[in-house]
Design an enzyme around this catalytic site. Sequence first.
Site: not given
Length: 394
Positions: A145-147
């Site tokens: 998630t979101e890197l």
Amino acid sequence: MTSIVYYFQVHQPYRVKPFPYDAIGARSDYWDDWLNEDVAKRVAEKCYLPMNRQLLRAVERSDGAFRCCFSVSGTAIRQLAAWAPEALSSFRDLAESGSVEFLCETSRHSLAALVDPEEFQAQVGEQRALLKEHLGVEPTAFRNTELITDASVAQQVKELGFEVLLAEGADQLLHGKTAQALYGMAGADGFPLILRDFQLSDDIGFRFSNQGWEGYPLLAPTFNGWLESLPDERPFVGLFMDYETFGEHQSRDTGIFDFMDTMVDLAVGSDKLDFATPTEIARRDPIVEDLHYPRPISWADEERDVSAWLGNHMQRAAHEAIYKLGPAARASGDPDLLNAWRDFTTSDHVYYMSTKCETDGDVHEYFSPYDSPHDAYLNVMNALEDLRRRLGAD
């Protein structure tokens, strides 16, 4: 030859409908289906359908030389299946082209990797099943998630059998080193990392239509010239962005679609550039060195850390309340209650509670369906309290 690694993130959360205190115990319809359906259909019409058609044409006219990858969250897949099935079908067309890789992630776009390894593993399993069912793919690469990445996240991803992990090429991580090389994760047996070049990515994702930017207007020959001028020893450049950049965040009349089409054609015809997917890079290139992650790094906000979701007391309190219900939800034996809880783990709910100012605050406010971060907090906490009572949790 420098390979362009295009990665597009596709995500839509289930937004919580207004849930005042007196609704606790009186109703359990948590999700604003009218708003969720409206957003899903609008973004499908403005972005997913036209851009998917454009990318598929690029694959076809380049005989597969154009390549890119996507991560489509499980919440987005479920919404498209319900409200925009033609858009979901167009993603399957890309998967079947043989030139587009689909990555795995958590099914609920959650922060589970940071605090709940059992739930992280369960949501990855869910996502694998969704990708197989709806897109016909079995992913080999992963993006959290979101890197959000650190050694613990990379180790969990490695143990689940993936070959490579996408991450942010943050300055505080690289300390002057280039993001345009394959690294390993120290503390996770050198697990391969493909990093985002945030400068070049944000030129498209954020600055493209900014008339105050010194690079405006950004033309495809100019951008490709920047890529062609990269040193020969740079094996790839990671261009990672929200897919909604095309048509939603940057409207069609900015020229973003034409820019992308021309940029792809110029790169296909270049003797200095080509395209590759993350798994292809991981199987092709040697790891140059291991990177040490002292704390989780993400692609969000100026800090590039987890403060976009856990930066204030409201966010941390809500995050703790959500994950405190995990054992009861998993033990409930009730699929509806478990699914409801898992949709509360979607990171957007705490993202909307951010109280950051200036540019970062503007981005949070742009995505939020609430009038204020405090409204987001009260709404989610009230709905969570109702769910807690239904679960009989302490």
